[in-house]
Write a protein that holds these residues in place. Structure first.
Motif, mmCIF file in Angstrom:
data_model
loop_
_atom_site.group_PDB
_atom_site.id
_atom_site.type_symbol
_atom_site.label_atom_id
_atom_site.label_comp_id
_atom_site.label_asym_id
_atom_site.label_seq_id
_atom_site.Cartn_x
_atom_site.Cartn_y
_atom_site.Cartn_z
ATOM 1 N N ALA A 116 -30.447 -23.406 84.211
ATOM 2 C CA ALA A 116 -29.469 -22.546 83.549
ATOM 3 C C ALA A 116 -29.263 -22.938 82.092
ATOM 4 O O ALA A 116 -28.914 -22.105 81.251
ATOM 5 C CB ALA A 116 -28.130 -22.614 84.292
ATOM 6 N N ILE A 117 -29.501 -24.195 81.804
ATOM 7 C CA ILE A 117 -29.309 -24.711 80.446
ATOM 8 C C ILE A 117 -30.498 -24.392 79.550
ATOM 9 O O ILE A 117 -30.336 -24.026 78.373
ATOM 10 C CB ILE A 117 -29.095 -26.243 80.491
ATOM 11 N N ASP A 118 -31.689 -24.522 80.087
ATOM 12 C CA ASP A 118 -32.893 -24.460 79.267
ATOM 13 C C ASP A 118 -33.041 -23.173 78.452
ATOM 14 O O ASP A 118 -33.412 -23.249 77.264
ATOM 15 C CB ASP A 118 -34.133 -24.674 80.143
ATOM 16 N N PRO A 119 -32.757 -21.982 79.011
ATOM 17 C CA PRO A 119 -32.886 -20.775 78.182
ATOM 18 C C PRO A 119 -31.973 -20.793 76.951
ATOM 19 O O PRO A 119 -32.368 -20.299 75.881
ATOM 20 C CB PRO A 119 -32.488 -19.643 79.140
ATOM 21 N N LEU A 120 -30.796 -21.377 77.081
ATOM 22 C CA LEU A 120 -29.887 -21.472 75.937
ATOM 23 C C LEU A 120 -30.419 -22.452 74.892
ATOM 24 O O LEU A 120 -30.300 -22.212 73.687
ATOM 25 C CB LEU A 120 -28.495 -21.915 76.406
#
Length: 337
Positions: A116-120
């Protein structure tokens, strides 16, 4: 009126008040340079199994988050948190007031994960965007869930691989550590985070959190930044005494365990009576779903917080048990269900 609004409405555990009374007129060194803060740190180092972290006693959780994030980030750097993150909705824009953007990731159970963090992270690297640098999580989460060691380690490893910081808000860390869903220790939090704090305010203390900084580069001038932000008490020994009492014989864990046990009893009764919960019960925060009529009925004798509209005429609420909650109060609520 039986009280289930929060876990910080009582002044403090009697043992803490008794110990403070012993030192009412005994002069102490100021600003944290006292024997009580020193001993409290020694007790925490013992719990963590190491002494390489810098420990700072800070009056409250919002101030701990504000000072830590302000100190750790450069002006153009941003925070990533879950959509339910405490710093997003419950701290009056404290982080943003220091110029740091908060990017929010979807997380139905309140827990952040690398995917969930990586795309941001990937989508905010251009020079015209605020660059993610710090991942903020809380344990327990805002919806009462608890991270496993596997989940924390995955976040830490991801942050290490991307040159990010993992910062853990431990306002309810006592509840997390004594949760039936927990497999973490304070030693694990020290190992798998760059900084975290151990919450006292919501677990029997009058005031105070113990912020632990593990990453060497984050330690420099931290006390100066604390002072600049009004986070160093002249009477820091007041906080030191409290953490001495909480950790010298396991009281910290006993108090959190009491709150958790009563919460589990309440959650079990709710489910037996056919009520749904927005999340599995894992800590001292329980989120059942009621009709508006049932909420109105319960409010006649019980104090608690509204949470969210769940659709089809149903609403979630929050019940919180504390170290001081009486079992008779929980029993009364169960009967009223």
């Amino acid at each position: 009126m039986e009280y289930f609004v929060n876990d910080y409405s009582e002044i403090c555990h009697p043992k803490i008040l008794d110990r403070m009374r012993d030192y009412l007129t005994a002069p102490q060194a100021g600003y944290g340079y006292d024997s009580h803060c020193d001993r409290a740190k020694e007790l925490l180092y013992k719990e963590m199994g190491r002494s390489d972290g810098d420990i700072h006693f800070i009056p409250g959780g919002t101030q701990a988050n504000l000072v830590a994030i302000a100190a750790f980030l450069r002006p153009h750097q941003a925070v990533i948190g879950a959509r339910t993150a405490h710093i997003h909705d419950h701290e009056a824009g404290a982080i943003e007031s220091r110029g740091h953007k908060i990017y929010l990731a979807d997380s139905p159970d309140g827990k952040l994960r690398p995917e969930a963090i990586d795309p941001l992270v990937q989508s905010h690297q251009a020079e015209n965007t605020a660059h993610p640098k710090l991942v903020y999580i809380s344990d327990t989460t805002e919806v009462g869930t608890v991270y496993s060691k596997k989940e924390i380690k995955a976040l830490y490893d991801y942050c290490e691989s991307r040159d990010l910081l993992l910062y853990i808000d431990g306002a309810r860390l006592g509840s997390a550590l004594t949760s039936p869903a927990n497999d973490m220790s304070l030693a694990d939090f020290a190992k798998y985070s760059h900084a975290f704090f151990i919450g006292g305010t919501k677990n029997g203390a009058m005031i105070g959190e113990a912020l632990v900084i593990m990453k060497e580069e984050l330690k420099e001038d931290f006390r100066v930044i604390m002072k600049q932000n009004g986070a160093i008490l002249a009477k820091s020994f007041v906080t030191g005494i409290q953490f001495e009492v909480l950790f010298e014989d396991g009281l910290y864990y006993d108090l959190a365990n009491h709150a958790n046990k009563l919460a589990m009893k309440l959650a079990e009764a709710l489910q037996e009576k056919g009520y749904d919960l927005i999340q599995d019960a894992q800590s001292n925060q329980i989120f059942p779903i009621f009709t508006k009529e049932k909420i109105r009925e319960l409010r006649e004798n019980f104090a608690f917080e509204d949470w969210a509209e769940e659709g089809e005429g149903l609403y979630s609420v929050r019940f919180v048990t504390s170290w001081a909650t009486k079992e008779s109060s929980v029993d009364a609520l169960i009967r009223a269900l």
